[in-house]
Design a protein around this motif. Structure first.
Motif, short mmCIF file in Angstrom:
data_model
loop_
_atom_site.label_atom_id
_atom_site.label_comp_id
_atom_site.label_asym_id
_atom_site.label_seq_id
_atom_site.Cartn_x
_atom_site.Cartn_y
_atom_site.Cartn_z
N ALA A 16 17.62 -6.65 -2.23
CA ALA A 16 17.06 -5.58 -1.40
C ALA A 16 18.12 -4.54 -1.11
CB ALA A 16 16.51 -6.17 -0.11
N THR A 17 19.34 -4.99 -0.74
CA THR A 17 20.38 -4.01 -0.42
C THR A 17 20.91 -3.33 -1.68
OG1 THR A 17 21.79 -5.93 -0.26
CG2 THR A 17 21.20 -4.85 1.77
N LEU A 18 21.06 -4.11 -2.76
CA LEU A 18 21.57 -3.49 -3.98
C LEU A 18 20.60 -2.43 -4.50
CD1 LEU A 18 23.20 -6.44 -5.91
CD2 LEU A 18 24.29 -4.54 -4.78
N GLN A 19 19.31 -2.69 -4.31
CA GLN A 19 18.31 -1.70 -4.71
C GLN A 19 18.57 -0.38 -3.99
OE1 GLN A 19 15.36 -1.74 -6.51
NE2 GLN A 19 13.92 -0.44 -5.46
N ILE A 20 18.86 -0.47 -2.69
CA ILE A 20 19.14 0.76 -1.94
C ILE A 20 20.45 1.38 -2.40
CG2 ILE A 20 19.58 1.69 0.35
CD1 ILE A 20 16.83 0.90 0.29
N VAL A 21 21.49 0.54 -2.55
CA VAL A 21 22.80 1.07 -2.92
C VAL A 21 22.71 1.81 -4.25
CG1 VAL A 21 25.11 0.43 -3.69
CG2 VAL A 21 24.16 -0.60 -1.66
N ILE A 22 22.14 1.17 -5.25
CA ILE A 22 22.17 1.77 -6.58
C ILE A 22 21.07 2.81 -6.76
CG2 ILE A 22 21.97 1.33 -9.03
CD1 ILE A 22 23.29 -1.30 -8.63
N ILE A 47 0.84 -1.20 0.00
CA ILE A 47 0.00 0.00 0.00
C ILE A 47 0.88 1.25 0.00
CG2 ILE A 47 -1.65 1.31 1.38
CD1 ILE A 47 -2.80 -1.44 2.23
N THR A 48 1.95 1.21 0.82
CA THR A 48 2.86 2.36 0.84
C THR A 48 3.43 2.61 -0.55
OG1 THR A 48 3.53 1.52 2.98
CG2 THR A 48 4.78 3.36 2.10
N ALA A 49 3.93 1.55 -1.18
CA ALA A 49 4.56 1.70 -2.48
C ALA A 49 3.56 2.26 -3.48
CB ALA A 49 5.09 0.35 -2.97
N PHE A 50 2.34 1.73 -3.44
CA PHE A 50 1.37 2.15 -4.44
C PHE A 50 0.97 3.60 -4.24
CE2 PHE A 50 -3.02 2.26 -6.16
CZ PHE A 50 -2.67 2.06 -7.47
N ALA A 97 10.39 13.37 -6.37
CA ALA A 97 11.62 12.64 -6.09
C ALA A 97 11.53 11.97 -4.72
CB ALA A 97 12.82 13.58 -6.14
N PHE A 98 11.02 12.70 -3.71
CA PHE A 98 10.95 12.08 -2.38
C PHE A 98 9.94 10.95 -2.36
CE2 PHE A 98 13.03 16.05 -0.92
CZ PHE A 98 14.15 15.41 -0.44
N ALA A 99 8.83 11.12 -3.09
CA ALA A 99 7.85 10.03 -3.17
C ALA A 99 8.50 8.81 -3.82
CB ALA A 99 6.63 10.48 -3.95
N LEU A 100 9.29 9.05 -4.85
CA LEU A 100 9.95 7.93 -5.54
C LEU A 100 10.91 7.21 -4.59
CD1 LEU A 100 10.18 6.36 -8.07
CD2 LEU A 100 11.85 7.96 -8.94
N ILE A 101 11.58 7.99 -3.73
CA ILE A 101 12.48 7.35 -2.77
C ILE A 101 11.69 6.42 -1.85
CG2 ILE A 101 13.99 7.78 -0.81
CD1 ILE A 101 14.82 10.37 -2.23
N VAL A 102 10.48 6.86 -1.45
CA VAL A 102 9.65 6.00 -0.60
C VAL A 102 9.28 4.72 -1.36
CG1 VAL A 102 7.44 5.82 0.58
CG2 VAL A 102 8.75 7.93 0.71
N LEU A 123 10.96 3.27 -3.72
CA LEU A 123 12.16 2.42 -3.84
C LEU A 123 12.44 1.69 -2.55
CD1 LEU A 123 14.41 4.95 -5.75
CD2 LEU A 123 13.26 2.97 -6.67
N CYS A 124 12.31 2.41 -1.42
CA CYS A 124 12.62 1.76 -0.15
C CYS A 124 11.60 0.67 0.16
CB CYS A 124 12.68 2.79 0.97
SG CYS A 124 14.12 3.85 0.83
N SER A 125 10.30 0.93 -0.12
CA SER A 125 9.34 -0.13 0.20
C SER A 125 9.52 -1.31 -0.74
CB SER A 125 7.90 0.37 0.22
OG SER A 125 7.75 1.51 -0.54
N LEU A 126 9.89 -1.04 -2.00
CA LEU A 126 10.15 -2.17 -2.90
C LEU A 126 11.34 -2.98 -2.40
CD1 LEU A 126 9.57 -0.91 -6.52
CD2 LEU A 126 8.28 -2.56 -5.21
N SER A 127 12.35 -2.27 -1.90
CA SER A 127 13.50 -2.99 -1.37
C SER A 127 13.08 -3.92 -0.24
CB SER A 127 14.53 -1.97 -0.88
OG SER A 127 15.29 -2.50 0.15
N ALA A 128 12.20 -3.42 0.64
CA ALA A 128 11.73 -4.27 1.73
C ALA A 128 10.93 -5.45 1.19
CB ALA A 128 10.87 -3.45 2.69
N ILE A 129 10.16 -5.22 0.13
CA ILE A 129 9.39 -6.32 -0.46
C ILE A 129 10.34 -7.37 -1.04
CG2 ILE A 129 7.81 -6.92 -2.34
CD1 ILE A 129 6.28 -4.43 -1.79
N TYR A 130 11.42 -6.92 -1.66
CA TYR A 130 12.42 -7.89 -2.16
C TYR A 130 12.94 -8.74 -1.01
CZ TYR A 130 12.67 -5.03 -6.39
OH TYR A 130 12.38 -4.33 -7.51
N GLY A 131 13.17 -8.07 0.13
CA GLY A 131 13.62 -8.81 1.30
C GLY A 131 12.62 -9.88 1.69
#
Lengths: 122, 102, 355, 163
Positions: free
Chosen positions: D54-60, D12-15, D31-36, D38-46
């Protein structure tokens, strides 16, 4: 030892994140409640060594910062490949070493280009 | 991860892709358009990861990493073009950039 | 020993996380005092010595003062971003400590007060055992840039913006060298878990990465100093040139949070240097590991970290600041190529030795 | 169970953040919304069993690409731009297109074959690295470096001021 752990390994990180964010928010809230806001026009003006501020700070800044950020991104990707490689390079043996050396050499070419065009000089 | 959850992950990926596509079509600011493209790439990545999980093979993850690389390169070049165009035209509206001649 | 259920495990981890956060914040306030005292002695001054015996209550006084200071948002600032920036900075700084091991395991005493399942159980001093620990650290440290960019941009002040730009460009330049210097120890341990990297260095000083990975250690020290913005790399703040850089407009607790984030980062990089290069909680000689049957791991760990923290203060007391062009040139033209060469060289040597 | 709740919260957060990316007036807000996102997608990958991605998503993404976006937004001072949404007449067309897209891709995804979760899945960093550096991906891997260098050269050439 985590294989036997009943808790997924990312859960403590969520806990820590909650603690950290909670601490930050509470601190800001608390100091907001007990601080005494007494604002004057002069005080809330932008600080510019005591002079009246001139113009906005959101003017354009040198493209240099953009260039260095681009170079950073591309080497960040390089690091993203180096980390997994470091995990398995012993199994890969000489093949893996050559594979990575080639990768790094090609990137080195790009780096040399950036160096030569002066993107790294300030 | 149950199968329902995987299906819902795919649904989320689809929804993100659609939102990104609408953004690309509707927004006029080049930078926002680029961000919407990043959104679509991320949606594709989510689908790759979900399928990878479902098939119990890491290949989806590997491809997702390559997509990340492509996204980084795309952002670097895309934003450089934005900077160059902004210098030439002093605007960020996509419709101002309909000529090929710089 | 019976296995733990998940609520018990969660309770242990949460308690550990709380302890670490509290400890870091405590260490932060002590560090402000120690740093001012040590700097003063290096400059033949006395430093804070009025509040309490030897001025020991100075941090407490500072804290109280900052709490009661006026809450203040400049008129031209982007209000929400301005308030969010310190929170982002301290949160990312604190998140980094999640995967760091702090000195072996501690065995819980057999007190009757403790619940049955806790008595005599060894607890590893690490909040999360992540499969990709080092990569997680790299990720969180890249996020640290946001707090700074947000703080500098939102204040709508020229000093802040220039400070933030300089600061962020410096941070990601050196972050790269920092991240690459970790690859050497990873090559040796073949694992992204920091506890494995520490375990790899057990058995005496000749196995420490600071000895067998000396170039990586040097690169790490330079990069870490620049990453946390300490002298001689404190360009972001550069009081004389930039009016304290990205936190020019900050006051009260928000300023304190930014300052706290910097100190927490400094403590984190010292702890990391201990874990990655100085053998973590392992003694330089195996015979010194325990005395009278007590494992001295925590003591060794604290001693090494403390020595590194002292090094940071010492550098600040001794060295002049670099110019910005020198700084960027050093980072990009020396550290990054050296780090990459070192990685390939290490890999080649390891392959040749295990052929 | 907790996993399910976490997943839906993140989804829901990502959407909603994705919606914000499109609807925000200012590029910085997007841009800040997109960062949110990206971070929730990273958690979903986890959650989906890939800590390394998940970590590479954050790094790159969150650590590098979005910083670049922020830099350019600040560099060009995008706040001066008035450009919001497109002309009104475009909106129905765009929504129609998006609807068609959802239908088509949805049909493919719904019809896709999901293998039941009996097969053991090893998403650890080592398994990932083994696959990444296996013979199958050698050419892609080397081509990636060429792509990166091309992007670097292109970006440097474009962004430098012509004299």
């Amino acid at each position: 030892m985590t294989a036997s752990s009943p808790l997924p390994s990312y859960v403590p990180i969520l806990v820590l994140g909650a603690i950290a964010a909670g601490f930050a928010i509470l601190t800001i809230l608390f100091s907001h409640l007990i601080g005494r806001p007494r604002s004057t026009p002069a005080k809330s003006a932008t600080y510019e060594c005591g002079m009246p501020p001139v113009g906005t700070a959101h003017a354009r800044f040198p493209v240099k910062f953009y260039l260095v950020c681009v170079i950073f991104i591309l080497f960040d990707v390089d690091a993203a490949f180096l980390y997994p490689w470091a995990l398995v390079f012993r199994e890969l043996g000489i093949f893996g070493l050559i594979e990575m050396a080639l990768f790094v050499c090609i990137l080195g070419g790009g780096f040399a280009y950036a160096w030569k065009t002066g993107a790294l000089d300030w | 991860m149950s199968e329902t959850l995987l299906r819902h992950a795919l649904a989320l990926s689809l929804a993100l892709f659609a939102v990104g596509a609408v953004g690309v079509l509707l927004r006029r600011n080049v930078i926002t358009v680029l961000m919407c493209i990043e959104l679509m790439l991320n949606a594709a990545n989510l689908a790759l990861v979900a399928f990878s999980r479902s098939w119990a093979a890491v290949d989806g993850h590997v491809m997702a990493l390559f997509v990340l690389t492509v996204a980084a390169s795309e952002a670097a070049v895309g934003l450089a073009i934005v900077i160059a165009l902004q210098r030439a035209r002093d605007t960020l509206d996509v419709d101002a950039f309909d000529e090929l001649r710089g | 020993m019976t296995a733990l259920t998940w609520p018990q495990e969660l309770a242990i981890r949460s308690a550990l996380a709380l302890t670490v956060v509290a400890f870091l914040l405590g260490l932060f306030s002590v560090m402000t005092y120690i740093e001012r005292r040590l700097l003063a002695f290096m400059q033949f001054r006395l430093g804070p010595n009025r509040t309490g015996p030897l001025g020991l209550f100075q941090p407490v006084a500072d804290g109280i003062k900052l709490f009661f200071k006026e809450e203040f948002v400049p008129q031209a600032a982007n209000r929400w971003a301005f308030i969010a920036a310190p929170a982002v900075a301290i949160t990312t700084a604190l998140m980094a400590v999640a995967v760091i091991p702090y000195g072996g395991a501690v065995t819980m005493p057999r007190f009757d007060l403790l619940p049955e399942w806790l008595r005599g159980r060894p607890i590893p001093l690490q909040i999360a055992h992540l499969d990709v620990g080092v990569l997680y650290l790299f990720a969180v440290s890249t996020l640290g840039v946001y707090g700074i960019v947000l703080a500098g941009w939102s204040a709508n002040n020229k000093w802040s913006l220039i400070g933030a730009l300089r600061s962020s460009a410096q941070m990601f330049s050196y972050e790269l060298a920092l991240g690459l210097s970790w690859v050497g120890p990873i090559l040796l341990a073949e694992s992204l878990r920091i506890e494995d990297i520490v375990a790899c260095q057990a058995g005496g000083i000749h196995r420490w990465n600071a000895i067998i990975q000396l170039p990586a250690f040097m690169i790490y020290l330079f990069a870490a100093t620049a990453e946390v913005g300490r002298l001689p790399f404190d360009l972001p703040e550069a009081e004389a040139e930039l009016v304290a850089g990205f936190h020019t407009e900050y006051a009260s607790m928000k300023f304190a949070l930014l300052q706290m984030a910097e100190y927490v980062n400094m403590i984190t990089v010292s702890v990391l240097a201990t874990d990655f290069f100085l053998g973590g909680w392992h003694a330089p000689l195996v015979s010194l590991q325990s005395a009278a049957g007590v494992n001295l791991g925590l003591l060794w760990f604290g001693g090494k970290t403390g020595a590194l923290l002292f090094l940071f203060i010492w550098l600040r007391g001794t060295l002049p600041r670099l110019r910005y062009d020198q700084l960027m040139r050093f980072g990009w033209k020396v550290l990054v190529p050296a780090a990459v060469m070192h990685i390939l060289g290490t890999a080649a040597v390891i392959l040749w030795l295990t052929r | 169970m907790a996993e399910t709740i976490l997943f839906y919260a993140l989804a829901i957060t990502a959407f909603s953040a994705a919606f914000a990316v499109v609807l925000q007036k200012s590029a910085l807000g997007s841009a800040f919304a997109l960062i949110v996102v990206l971070c929730s997608l990273s958690a979903i990958y986890g959650l989906l069993g890939s800590p390394i991605l998940a970590t590479l998503q954050i790094v790159i993404y969150a650590g590098a690409v979005m910083v670049l976006f922020l830099f350019v937004i600040m560099l060009l001072d995008v706040r001066r731009e008035k450009g919001g949404g497109g002309p009104r007449s475009f909106v129905p067309l765009a929504l129609l297109f998006a609807g068609l897209l959802v239908l088509q891709v949805g049909a493919v995804l719904v019809g896709s074959e999901l293998v039941p979760q009996s097969a053991p899945f090893d998403g650890s960093a080592k398994a990932f690295a083994r696959r990444l550096f296996s013979q199958d991906y050698v050419y892609v891997f080397e081509a990636t470096s060429v792509l990166i260098v091309a992007a670097l050269a292109g970006a440097l050439a474009l962004a430098r001021r012509r004299r």
